[in-house]
Design a protein around this motif. Structure first.
Motif, PDB file in Angstrom:
ATOM      1  N   ILE A 267      -6.016  10.580   5.904  1.00 21.95           N
ATOM      2  CA  ILE A 267      -7.055  10.311   4.889  1.00 21.95           C
ATOM      3  C   ILE A 267      -8.095   9.359   5.464  1.00 21.95           C
ATOM      4  CG2 ILE A 267      -7.478   9.246   2.623  1.00 21.95           C
ATOM      5  CD1 ILE A 267      -4.708  10.413   1.781  1.00 21.95           C
ATOM      6  N   GLU A 268      -7.628   8.357   6.191  1.00 21.75           N
ATOM      7  CA  GLU A 268      -8.585   7.403   6.758  1.00 21.75           C
ATOM      8  C   GLU A 268      -9.472   8.086   7.800  1.00 21.75           C
ATOM      9  OE1 GLU A 268      -6.986   3.591   7.685  1.00 21.75           O
ATOM     10  OE2 GLU A 268      -8.953   2.816   8.319  1.00 21.75           O
ATOM     11  N   ALA A 269      -8.864   8.942   8.636  1.00 22.35           N
ATOM     12  CA  ALA A 269      -9.642   9.611   9.686  1.00 22.35           C
ATOM     13  C   ALA A 269     -10.713  10.511   9.068  1.00 22.35           C
ATOM     14  CB  ALA A 269      -8.713  10.421  10.584  1.00 22.35           C
ATOM     15  N   ALA A 270     -10.378  11.194   7.979  1.00 26.59           N
ATOM     16  CA  ALA A 270     -11.321  12.155   7.407  1.00 26.59           C
ATOM     17  C   ALA A 270     -12.384  11.486   6.540  1.00 26.59           C
ATOM     18  CB  ALA A 270     -10.565  13.192   6.581  1.00 26.59           C
ATOM     19  N   THR A 271     -12.057  10.346   5.923  1.00 28.43           N
ATOM     20  CA  THR A 271     -12.983   9.778   4.928  1.00 28.43           C
ATOM     21  C   THR A 271     -13.481   8.385   5.296  1.00 28.43           C
ATOM     22  OG1 THR A 271     -11.248   8.637   3.669  1.00 28.43           O
ATOM     23  CG2 THR A 271     -11.649  10.941   3.107  1.00 28.43           C
ATOM     24  N   GLY A 272     -12.823   7.756   6.248  1.00 29.58           N
ATOM     25  CA  GLY A 272     -13.185   6.371   6.560  1.00 29.58           C
ATOM     26  C   GLY A 272     -12.641   5.396   5.526  1.00 29.58           C
ATOM     27  N   ARG A 273     -11.926   5.920   4.524  1.00 30.93           N
ATOM     28  CA  ARG A 273     -11.386   5.061   3.459  1.00 30.93           C
ATOM     29  C   ARG A 273      -9.890   4.887   3.649  1.00 30.93           C
ATOM     30  NH1 ARG A 273     -14.775   4.130  -0.586  1.00 30.93           N
ATOM     31  NH2 ARG A 273     -13.543   2.240  -0.441  1.00 30.93           N
ATOM     32  N   ARG A 274      -9.448   3.647   3.502  1.00 27.49           N
ATOM     33  CA  ARG A 274      -8.007   3.425   3.579  1.00 27.49           C
ATOM     34  C   ARG A 274      -7.414   3.565   2.171  1.00 27.49           C
ATOM     35  NH1 ARG A 274      -7.153  -3.001   3.427  1.00 27.49           N
ATOM     36  NH2 ARG A 274      -8.884  -3.469   2.047  1.00 27.49           N
ATOM     37  N   VAL A 275      -6.173   3.975   2.125  1.00 28.88           N
ATOM     38  CA  VAL A 275      -5.470   4.000   0.841  1.00 28.88           C
ATOM     39  C   VAL A 275      -4.733   2.671   0.730  1.00 28.88           C
ATOM     40  CG1 VAL A 275      -3.708   5.154  -0.548  1.00 28.88           C
ATOM     41  CG2 VAL A 275      -5.188   6.500   0.963  1.00 28.88           C
ATOM     42  N   ILE A 276      -4.897   2.025  -0.428  1.00 32.05           N
ATOM     43  CA  ILE A 276      -4.229   0.751  -0.678  1.00 32.05           C
ATOM     44  C   ILE A 276      -2.882   1.023  -1.348  1.00 32.05           C
ATOM     45  CG2 ILE A 276      -4.346  -1.096  -2.398  1.00 32.05           C
ATOM     46  CD1 ILE A 276      -7.089  -1.721  -1.478  1.00 32.05           C
ATOM     47  N   GLU A 277      -1.820   0.388  -0.855  1.00 26.49           N
ATOM     48  CA  GLU A 277      -0.516   0.549  -1.505  1.00 26.49           C
ATOM     49  C   GLU A 277      -0.166  -0.688  -2.312  1.00 26.49           C
ATOM     50  OE1 GLU A 277       2.983   2.771  -0.091  1.00 26.49           O
ATOM     51  OE2 GLU A 277       2.008   2.555   1.861  1.00 26.49           O
ATOM     52  N   ARG A 278       0.411  -0.458  -3.451  1.00 22.15           N
ATOM     53  CA  ARG A 278       0.978  -1.549  -4.247  1.00 22.15           C
ATOM     54  C   ARG A 278       2.415  -1.190  -4.550  1.00 22.15           C
ATOM     55  NH1 ARG A 278       3.101   0.952  -7.608  1.00 22.15           N
ATOM     56  NH2 ARG A 278       2.307   2.126  -9.289  1.00 22.15           N
ATOM     57  N   TYR A 279       3.231  -2.209  -4.762  1.00 18.20           N
ATOM     58  CA  TYR A 279       4.667  -1.998  -4.938  1.00 18.20           C
ATOM     59  C   TYR A 279       5.102  -2.563  -6.287  1.00 18.20           C
ATOM     60  CZ  TYR A 279       9.472  -3.778  -4.563  1.00 18.20           C
ATOM     61  OH  TYR A 279      10.776  -4.133  -4.821  1.00 18.20           O
ATOM     62  N   GLY A 280       5.749  -1.707  -7.059  1.00 22.09           N
ATOM     63  CA  GLY A 280       6.187  -2.159  -8.373  1.00 22.09           C
ATOM     64  C   GLY A 280       7.453  -1.457  -8.791  1.00 22.09           C
ATOM     65  N   MET A 281       7.820  -1.707 -10.019  1.00 26.10           N
ATOM     66  CA  MET A 281       9.053  -1.157 -10.547  1.00 26.10           C
ATOM     67  C   MET A 281       8.938  -1.166 -12.070  1.00 26.10           C
ATOM     68  SD  MET A 281      12.612  -2.623  -9.145  1.00 26.10           S
ATOM     69  CE  MET A 281      14.092  -1.720  -9.530  1.00 26.10           C
ATOM     70  N   THR A 282       9.633  -0.262 -12.726  1.00 30.47           N
ATOM     71  CA  THR A 282       9.574  -0.247 -14.186  1.00 30.47           C
ATOM     72  C   THR A 282       9.921  -1.627 -14.744  1.00 30.47           C
ATOM     73  OG1 THR A 282      10.207   2.076 -14.159  1.00 30.47           O
ATOM     74  CG2 THR A 282      10.508   0.900 -16.240  1.00 30.47           C
ATOM     75  N   GLU A 283      10.944  -2.256 -14.193  1.00 27.64           N
ATOM     76  CA  GLU A 283      11.422  -3.541 -14.724  1.00 27.64           C
ATOM     77  C   GLU A 283      10.494  -4.721 -14.424  1.00 27.64           C
ATOM     78  OE1 GLU A 283      13.127  -1.316 -13.042  1.00 27.64           O
ATOM     79  OE2 GLU A 283      15.232  -1.210 -13.650  1.00 27.64           O
ATOM     80  N   THR A 284       9.673  -4.580 -13.408  1.00 26.78           N
ATOM     81  CA  THR A 284       8.882  -5.739 -12.956  1.00 26.78           C
ATOM     82  C   THR A 284       7.384  -5.495 -13.062  1.00 26.78           C
ATOM     83  OG1 THR A 284       8.710  -4.929 -10.674  1.00 26.78           O
ATOM     84  CG2 THR A 284      10.645  -6.258 -11.208  1.00 26.78           C
ATOM     85  N   LEU A 285       6.984  -4.304 -13.482  1.00 25.89           N
ATOM     86  CA  LEU A 285       5.584  -3.905 -13.327  1.00 25.89           C
ATOM     87  C   LEU A 285       5.173  -4.188 -11.878  1.00 25.89           C
ATOM     88  CD1 LEU A 285       4.225  -4.829 -16.867  1.00 25.89           C
ATOM     89  CD2 LEU A 285       5.473  -2.824 -16.075  1.00 25.89           C
ATOM     90  N   MET A 286       3.994  -4.720 -11.621  1.00 28.76           N
ATOM     91  CA  MET A 286       3.594  -4.773 -10.209  1.00 28.76           C
ATOM     92  C   MET A 286       3.972  -6.100  -9.534  1.00 28.76           C
ATOM     93  SD  MET A 286       2.563  -1.845  -9.559  1.00 28.76           S
ATOM     94  CE  MET A 286       3.600  -1.116 -10.824  1.00 28.76           C
ATOM     95  N   ASN A 287       4.477  -5.990  -8.313  1.00 27.59           N
ATOM     96  CA  ASN A 287       4.908  -7.178  -7.559  1.00 27.59           C
ATOM     97  C   ASN A 287       3.956  -7.552  -6.434  1.00 27.59           C
ATOM     98  OD1 ASN A 287       7.404  -7.566  -8.958  1.00 27.59           O
ATOM     99  ND2 ASN A 287       8.159  -5.732  -7.927  1.00 27.59           N
ATOM    100  N   THR A 288       3.562  -6.575  -5.651  1.00 25.57           N
ATOM    101  CA  THR A 288       2.706  -6.870  -4.491  1.00 25.57           C
ATOM    102  C   THR A 288       1.622  -5.815  -4.414  1.00 25.57           C
ATOM    103  OG1 THR A 288       3.816  -5.420  -2.892  1.00 25.57           O
ATOM    104  CG2 THR A 288       4.759  -7.629  -3.175  1.00 25.57           C
ATOM    105  N   SER A 289       0.570  -6.159  -3.670  1.00 27.85           N
ATOM    106  CA  SER A 289      -0.445  -5.146  -3.351  1.00 27.85           C
ATOM    107  C   SER A 289      -1.236  -5.579  -2.130  1.00 27.85           C
ATOM    108  CB  SER A 289      -1.414  -4.955  -4.524  1.00 27.85           C
ATOM    109  OG  SER A 289      -2.361  -3.953  -4.195  1.00 27.85           O
TER     110      SER A 289
END
Ligand code: MCA
Ligand code: AMP
Length: 479
Positions: A267-289
């Protein structure tokens, strides 16, 4: 009117929700959801038939305005799972779109049709931060799904921490086609934009064409699970319009499972855009990004979000102090983003916590900058397929109820599209006339949910067991 959605006070003509041809402005949403909130006010708990429709979004907002805890239901939930969720959560009514056909299991509940027009009446003034907002069912390794009770403060804290990490504003137009009965699609994907005063455009169902169309037409953000980004990456080569649409987006966010490096890179090679990942869980909603203003982080889920404390705990029970990108520990988190309990499951709640630290069961390392990389899971009996968490035990139990099955074991295997694929290992009751794989898949789909069905079924004469009679899942591999 609402602590969670300040923009509903503004009576503005900015679009809040768009599902295909149907849309509501903030003024219209405040009226429709406000009217429904008055109708359901005082109810102990309501279910929400969470089809990918405008009504689902209005129903969720109404319940939150009324301070009535809401249980989102997957409209494809099978008989056994639906019966469990209803018996466990005991809603007094079900909110549904006027045309929705509901299964007989819901006959005993009052049906409330969700309006898309109306006039708001008086609503409860202030609701406590710990009062339950949503109850979201999530699978464990064994037994039926547990209801994670999410308080209002978790919803507010997590969405506001994402505002900080992603510079998420009222100008953003979020595009996605996620299901609306999980945290990702409903809390982040619908309540998120509404809390910011921005717009959500839901695709009804995910498609590459839908993403390209809506991002080209003013969408600024895209949310998806890795399977969706994989399908976008696959399509990019021959699709200049998709490439342009992704290039023009402000933010591409992936979550619910790990996005493989290969797809990040394509995706980055084709668009120059990086995909951002975030990490979460049903019990915690979002923890990191990964932060929008932070270092690029393919393969990393970024740093703890504002207000989230995160520690890694080693096998020996001691906190990992090394920031070396190598020392593995279990991720434990605490903060206002956490759920309060599993409904009706005090023992399960107690085991999930070490004091006020929630044990996620995810294994990770941290580098010198504090970026977290998830490297695995404590439980091998949890499968992530298409971003859905699926417990091996619940599928085994369903398979064992099929008359053609004597023994069953379920494992996850790598799958290029789904991340992991559910695989069933079966000893047939009658070796001469085993049930077909399709029949067993349909059985699981009808009892639990279509996304839990085995995608591969393998027949064995016997399951490998140790001296104690326990199935040795590690010995189950592609023959
Ligand atoms: C197939 N179907 C069946 C059967 N076989 N129905 C009944 N019986 C059968 N035997 C139907 C399905 O219902 C579906 O119908 C269609 O066939 C295709 O199903 P499937 O193969 O499962 O769909 P897919 O196209 O492969 O789905 C890929 C997907 C999906 C779109 C990526 O997996 C998805 O939406 N994932 C998102 C999961 C998610 O939101 N997770 C968040 C939880 P029809 O065609 O009519 O639909 S995690 C979370 O919330 C945490 C906090 C986090 O971090 O985000
Ligand atoms: P669920 O219980 O369905 O909410 O799924 C939560 C789980 O999804 C987490 O415990 C992780 O195992 C996984 N998960 C969510 N986001 C990510 C991510 N960005 N990378 C790796 N795993 C993730």
């Amino acid at each position: 009117m609402s602590d969670l959605f300040p923009a509903l006070h503004t009576a503005s003509d900015r679009t809040a929700l768009r599902f295909g041809e149907r849309a509501l402005t903030y003024r219209q949403l405040a009226g429709a959801a406000g009217a429904l909130a008055v109708r359901i006010g005082g109810a102990s708990r309501v279910a929400l038939w969470a089809a990918p429709t405008l009504e689902t979004a209005v129903g969720a907002v109404a319940a939150l305005l009324a301070g009535v805890p809401v249980v989102p239901l997957n409209p494809r939930t099978g008989e056994r799972e639906l019966a469990h969720i209803l018996a466990d959560s005991r809603p007094v009514a079900v909110l549904a779109a006027p045309g929705d056909e509901l299964p007989a299991a819901l006959d005993g509940l009052q049906r409330v049709d969700v309006p898309v027009t109306g006039t708001a009446g008086p609503l409860p003034a202030a609701l406590g931060p710990l009062s339950p907002a949503l109850i979201v069912y999530t699978s464990g390794t064994t037994g039926p799904p547990k209801g994670a009770v999410l308080p209002r403060r978790a919803v507010a804290a997590s969405l506001d921490a994402l505002e900080d990490a992603w510079a998420w504003t009222a100008d953003d137009v979020l595009v996605h086609g996620l299901p609306l009965f999980h945290v990702h699609g409903l809390i982040l994907g619908v309540l998120g934009p509404l809390r910011r005063g921005g717009e959500v455009r839901h695709l009804g169902r995910f498609s590459v064409e839908g993403v390209a169309r809506e991002l080209a037409d003013g969408g600024t953000m895209l949310f998806g699970v890795p399977t969706m980004y994989h399908r976008l990456a696959e399509a990019l080569d021959g699709d200049p319009e998709l490439r342009e649409a992704l290039t023009g987006a402000r933010l591409l966010v992936s979550g619910s499972a790990a996005l493989p490096l290969h797809d990040h890179r394509r995706i980055e090679a084709a668009t120059g855009r990086r995909v951002i990942e975030r990490y979460g869980m049903t019990e915690t909603l979002m923890n990191t990004s990964v932060r929008v203003d932070g270092p690029p982080g393919a393969g990393s889920v970024g740093t703890p979000l504002r207000g989230v404390e995160l520690r890694l705990v080693g096998e020996d029970g001691a906190a990992v102090t090394a920031y070396d990108g190598e020392t593995i520990g279990e991720v434990q988190v605490r903060g206002e983003n956490l759920f309060t309990e599993y409904l009706n499951r005090p023992e399960a709640t107690a085991v999930a916590f070490d004091g006020d630290w929630f044990r996620t069961g995810d294994m990770a390392v941290r580098d010198a900058e504090g970026s977290v990389r998830i490297v695995g899971r404590r439980a091998t009996d949890l499968i992530k397929s298409g971003g859905y968490k699926i417990g091996a035990g619940e599928i085994e139990n369903a398979l064992l109820e099929h008359p053609g099955v004597r023994e069953a074991a379920v494992t996850g295997e790598p799958d290029p599209d789904l991340g992991e694929r559910v695989v069933a290992w079966i000893v047939a009751a009658d070796a001469q006339a085993p049930p077909s794989g399709d029949e067993l898949a349909a059985h699981v789909a009808a009892q639990l949910a279509p996304h839990k069905r085995p995608r591969t079924v393998r027949f064995l004469d016997a399951l490998p067991r140790n001296d104690m009679g326990k199935i040795m899942k590690r010995a189950l591999a592609v023959p």
